[in-house]
Design an enzyme around this catalytic site. Structure first.
Site, PDB file in Angstrom:
ATOM      1  N   LEU A   1      11.142   1.344   7.219  1.00 48.85           N
ATOM      2  CA  LEU A   1      10.591   1.738   5.926  1.00 48.85           C
ATOM      3  C   LEU A   1      11.301   3.030   5.513  1.00 48.85           C
ATOM      4  O   LEU A   1      11.466   3.940   6.328  1.00 48.85           O
ATOM      5  CB  LEU A   1       9.088   1.999   6.071  1.00 48.85           C
ATOM      6  CG  LEU A   1       8.405   2.367   4.761  1.00 48.85           C
ATOM      7  CD1 LEU A   1       8.240   1.137   3.867  1.00 48.85           C
ATOM      8  CD2 LEU A   1       7.055   3.010   5.019  1.00 48.85           C
TER       9      LEU A   1
ATOM     10  N   GLU B   1      12.022   2.473  14.235  1.00 50.80           N
ATOM     11  CA  GLU B   1      11.062   3.470  13.751  1.00 50.80           C
ATOM     12  C   GLU B   1       9.791   3.351  14.563  1.00 50.80           C
ATOM     13  O   GLU B   1       9.677   2.504  15.442  1.00 50.80           O
ATOM     14  CB  GLU B   1      10.778   3.266  12.264  1.00 50.80           C
ATOM     15  CG  GLU B   1      10.128   1.934  11.956  1.00 50.80           C
ATOM     16  CD  GLU B   1       9.828   1.717  10.475  1.00 50.80           C
ATOM     17  OE1 GLU B   1       9.665   2.703   9.738  1.00 50.80           O
ATOM     18  OE2 GLU B   1       9.742   0.543  10.066  1.00 50.80           O
TER      19      GLU B   1
ATOM     20  N   LYS C   1       6.555  -1.979   1.927  1.00 50.23           N
ATOM     21  CA  LYS C   1       5.358  -1.405   2.569  1.00 50.23           C
ATOM     22  C   LYS C   1       4.170  -2.346   2.393  1.00 50.23           C
ATOM     23  O   LYS C   1       3.257  -2.098   1.602  1.00 50.23           O
ATOM     24  CB  LYS C   1       5.061  -0.016   1.993  1.00 50.23           C
ATOM     25  CG  LYS C   1       4.147   0.819   2.879  1.00 50.23           C
ATOM     26  CD  LYS C   1       4.224   2.274   2.524  1.00 50.23           C
ATOM     27  CE  LYS C   1       3.223   3.132   3.265  1.00 50.23           C
ATOM     28  NZ  LYS C   1       3.409   3.159   4.715  1.00 50.23           N
TER      29      LYS C   1
ATOM     30  N   TYR D   1       0.836  -1.204   0.000  1.00 49.13           N
ATOM     31  CA  TYR D   1       0.000   0.000   0.000  1.00 49.13           C
ATOM     32  C   TYR D   1       0.864   1.245   0.000  1.00 49.13           C
ATOM     33  O   TYR D   1       2.085   1.173   0.209  1.00 49.13           O
ATOM     34  CB  TYR D   1      -0.951  -0.001   1.206  1.00 49.13           C
ATOM     35  CG  TYR D   1      -0.294   0.328   2.537  1.00 49.13           C
ATOM     36  CD1 TYR D   1       0.529  -0.587   3.186  1.00 49.13           C
ATOM     37  CD2 TYR D   1      -0.492   1.572   3.141  1.00 49.13           C
ATOM     38  CE1 TYR D   1       1.120  -0.278   4.409  1.00 49.13           C
ATOM     39  CE2 TYR D   1       0.100   1.885   4.362  1.00 49.13           C
ATOM     40  CZ  TYR D   1       0.900   0.960   4.991  1.00 49.13           C
ATOM     41  OH  TYR D   1       1.494   1.276   6.188  1.00 49.13           O
TER      42      TYR D   1
HETATM   43  N1  PDD Z   1       2.781   4.927   7.383  1.00 49.80           N
HETATM   44  N2  PDD Z   1       7.416   3.727   8.961  1.00 49.80           N
HETATM   45  C1  PDD Z   1       6.264   3.021   8.961  1.00 49.80           C
HETATM   46  C2  PDD Z   1       6.228   1.690   9.641  1.00 49.80           C
HETATM   47  C3  PDD Z   1       5.123   3.540   8.314  1.00 49.80           C
HETATM   48  O1  PDD Z   1       3.994   2.819   8.305  1.00 49.80           O
HETATM   49  C4  PDD Z   1       5.188   4.807   7.701  1.00 49.80           C
HETATM   50  C5  PDD Z   1       4.020   5.413   6.986  1.00 49.80           C
HETATM   51  C6  PDD Z   1       6.405   5.508   7.738  1.00 49.80           C
HETATM   52  C7  PDD Z   1       6.583   6.852   7.078  1.00 49.80           C
HETATM   53  O2  PDD Z   1       6.586   6.755   5.677  1.00 49.80           O
HETATM   54  P1  PDD Z   1       6.113   7.951   4.751  1.00 49.80           P
HETATM   55  O3  PDD Z   1       6.870   9.160   5.189  1.00 49.80           O
HETATM   56  O4  PDD Z   1       6.456   7.526   3.391  1.00 49.80           O
HETATM   57  O5  PDD Z   1       4.625   8.127   4.982  1.00 49.80           O
HETATM   58  C8  PDD Z   1       7.493   4.929   8.369  1.00 49.80           C
HETATM   59  C9  PDD Z   1       1.565   5.316   6.668  1.00 49.80           C
HETATM   60  C10 PDD Z   1       1.349   6.789   6.637  1.00 49.80           C
HETATM   61  C11 PDD Z   1       0.392   4.530   7.239  1.00 49.80           C
HETATM   62  O6  PDD Z   1       0.603   3.333   7.470  1.00 49.80           O
HETATM   63  O7  PDD Z   1      -0.685   5.080   7.420  1.00 49.80           O
END
Ligand code: PDD
Length: 287
Positions: A207, A182, A149, A33
């Site tokens: 991620l 993270e 992801k 996703y």
């Molecule tokens: N989550 N780490 C994890 C485990 C995440 O699920 C996310 C983002 C990030 C940050 O990635 P980005 O800057 O590309 O959004 C880091 C999304 C927003 C979610 O699961 O809703």
């Protein structure tokens, strides 16, 4: 106004949009996703999100269901049909619908694509973020391929709920080596007592956040000192500031870790500046 969802080529009323019970996402979490911020009707860092989607699909050997150009149209159309000016657009690709069997289905099975969009209360989110959030720390218990992801988010769901029950908004995973990896849905950062912005490198264990990449570019362009090295929980507790990044969080100051205040227990100036200026540095394409 009724919400609309895109499901495999059709725009359907959200309330009864559905995928088959044998979708592999439903049965195996066999899918990936992306979440992209929508701001003033524009998609933020869309190219980065689509690039990471391609990579995630490649790692799982799932075909991209439609070309990038078509995907961009669908994202925009879903945002438009839902009249989202500020919010998020979510997209999910699974390996498709097939009889339950761990092996990949035959080539004839098409990957499934779902896109939804949801408005956010920007003013309310801003007030919340500017107040700062609390985090708890939890042992890292995810599989090693968190660089992909995937929709397999059960560990993340559990620690986010654990955080909420502890009066916090996010949980930071801590690896066996004592370093923070993270957050459950964000990347984790600190600003050291020397004023150095620090986050661990995206070479494994996290991620590779698209927001993270934009913040690093911003730090470089603004000639702020930064360092991609891991930090421990003690280093974070002793830091001047801490913050999280994600498409849904932009830059959100962290004011306490496991109940201990970070710095003076208030959002720090570096995090606030990065948040305030983030959209100057992010790419915005018309939705
Ligand atoms: N989550 N780490 C994890 C485990 C995440 O699920 C996310 C983002 C990030 C940050 O990635 P980005 O800057 O590309 O959004 C880091 C999304 C927003 C979610 O699961 O809703």
């Amino acid at each position: 106004m009724s919400r609309i969802a895109y499901v495999n080529g059709r725009y359907l009323p959200h309330a009864n949009a559905a995928v088959h019970i044998e979708d592999r996402g439903y049965q195996f979490a066999d899918g990936v996703y992306e979440v992209c911020e929508v701001r003033d009707g524009r998609l933020i860092d869309e190219a980065g999100h689509l690039g990471r989607l391609r990579r995630s699909l490649g790692e799982l050997k799932i075909r991209q269901p439609i070309a990038d150009s078509a995907l961009r149209v669908v994202l925009r159309e879903t945002v438009r049909r839902n009249r989202v000016r500020d919010g998020i657009v979510y997209l999910q690709v699974t390996r498709g619908v097939a009889k339950r069997d761990h092996f990949f289905p035959p080539e004839s099975v098409k990957p499934a694509l779902v896109v939804t969009a949801r408005p956010a209360d920007r003013a309310k989110n801003e007030v919340g973020a500017l107040a700062g959030i609390k985090v708890i720390t939890v042992p890292e218990n995810r599989w090693p391929r968190v660089d992909i992801k995937t929709i397999g988010l059960l560990p993340n769901v559990l620690v986010k709920q654990q955080a909420r029950e502890a009066g916090a908004k996010e949980a930071w995973y801590v690896g066996a080596d004592g370093h923070v990896t993270e957050g459950g849905s964000t990347n984790a950062w600190i600003v050291t007592q020397e004023g150095i912005i620090r986050t661990r490198p995206a070479t494994g264990g996290i991620l590779s956040g698209i927001t993270r990449a934009t913040v690093l570019r911003m730090a470089r362009d603004l000639q702020m000192r930064f360092d991609e090295t891991p930090f421990t929980v003690d280093e974070a507790k002793g830091a001047r500031e801490a913050f999280n990044t994600a498409a849904t969080a932009i830059v959100t100051p962290v004011i306490a870790i496991d109940g201990a205040p970070v710095g003076d227990g208030k959002p720090g100036p570096v995090a606030l500046e990065l948040r305030r200026r983030f959209h100057e540095f992010a790419e915005a394409s018309d939705g």
